[in-house]
Scaffold this motif. Structure first.
Motif, PDB file in Angstrom:
ATOM      1  N   PRO A   4     105.321  66.021  93.055  1.00 36.44           N
ATOM      2  CA  PRO A   4     105.709  67.046  92.076  1.00 36.44           C
ATOM      3  C   PRO A   4     106.660  66.479  91.015  1.00 36.44           C
ATOM      4  N   ALA A   8     109.965  70.770  88.785  1.00 37.17           N
ATOM      5  CA  ALA A   8     109.523  71.761  89.770  1.00 37.17           C
ATOM      6  C   ALA A   8     110.675  72.210  90.659  1.00 37.17           C
ATOM      7  N   SER A  30     107.774  77.196  90.381  1.00 33.72           N
ATOM      8  CA  SER A  30     106.676  76.270  90.096  1.00 33.72           C
ATOM      9  C   SER A  30     105.552  76.373  91.117  1.00 33.72           C
ATOM     10  N   ARG A  31     105.884  76.620  92.351  1.00 25.19           N
ATOM     11  CA  ARG A  31     104.838  76.667  93.373  1.00 25.19           C
ATOM     12  C   ARG A  31     103.986  77.932  93.281  1.00 25.19           C
ATOM     13  N   ARG A  32     104.442  78.922  92.515  1.00 26.19           N
ATOM     14  CA  ARG A  32     103.715  80.188  92.388  1.00 26.19           C
ATOM     15  C   ARG A  32     103.039  80.368  91.039  1.00 26.19           C
TER      16      ARG A  32
END
Length: 64
Positions: A4, A8, A30-32
């Protein structure tokens, strides 16, 4: 799995200002969200672009 980008891991609410004075605010995790960074005009960007801006001299700024 790709590594990443360092952006992030920045918290929601972080503001980056590029050399032209454009500000990018992290508005989502960032992960969503694939485009968690938003400009004042509503343009959305991913972590890859913001990491590139930091490499080019953009800075994390405090909001007034």
């Amino acid at each position: 799995m790709p590594k990443p980008y360092r952006t992030a891991f920045m918290p929601v609410g972080t503001v980056i200002e590029d050399l032209d004075g454009t500000r990018y605010r992290k508005t989502h995790e960032s992960r969503r969200d694939p485009f968690p960074w938003t400009t004042e005009l509503g343009d959305e960007y991913g972590d890859e672009r913001i990491a590139q801006l930091l490499d080019e001299g953009a800075q994390v700024v405090d909001e007034p």
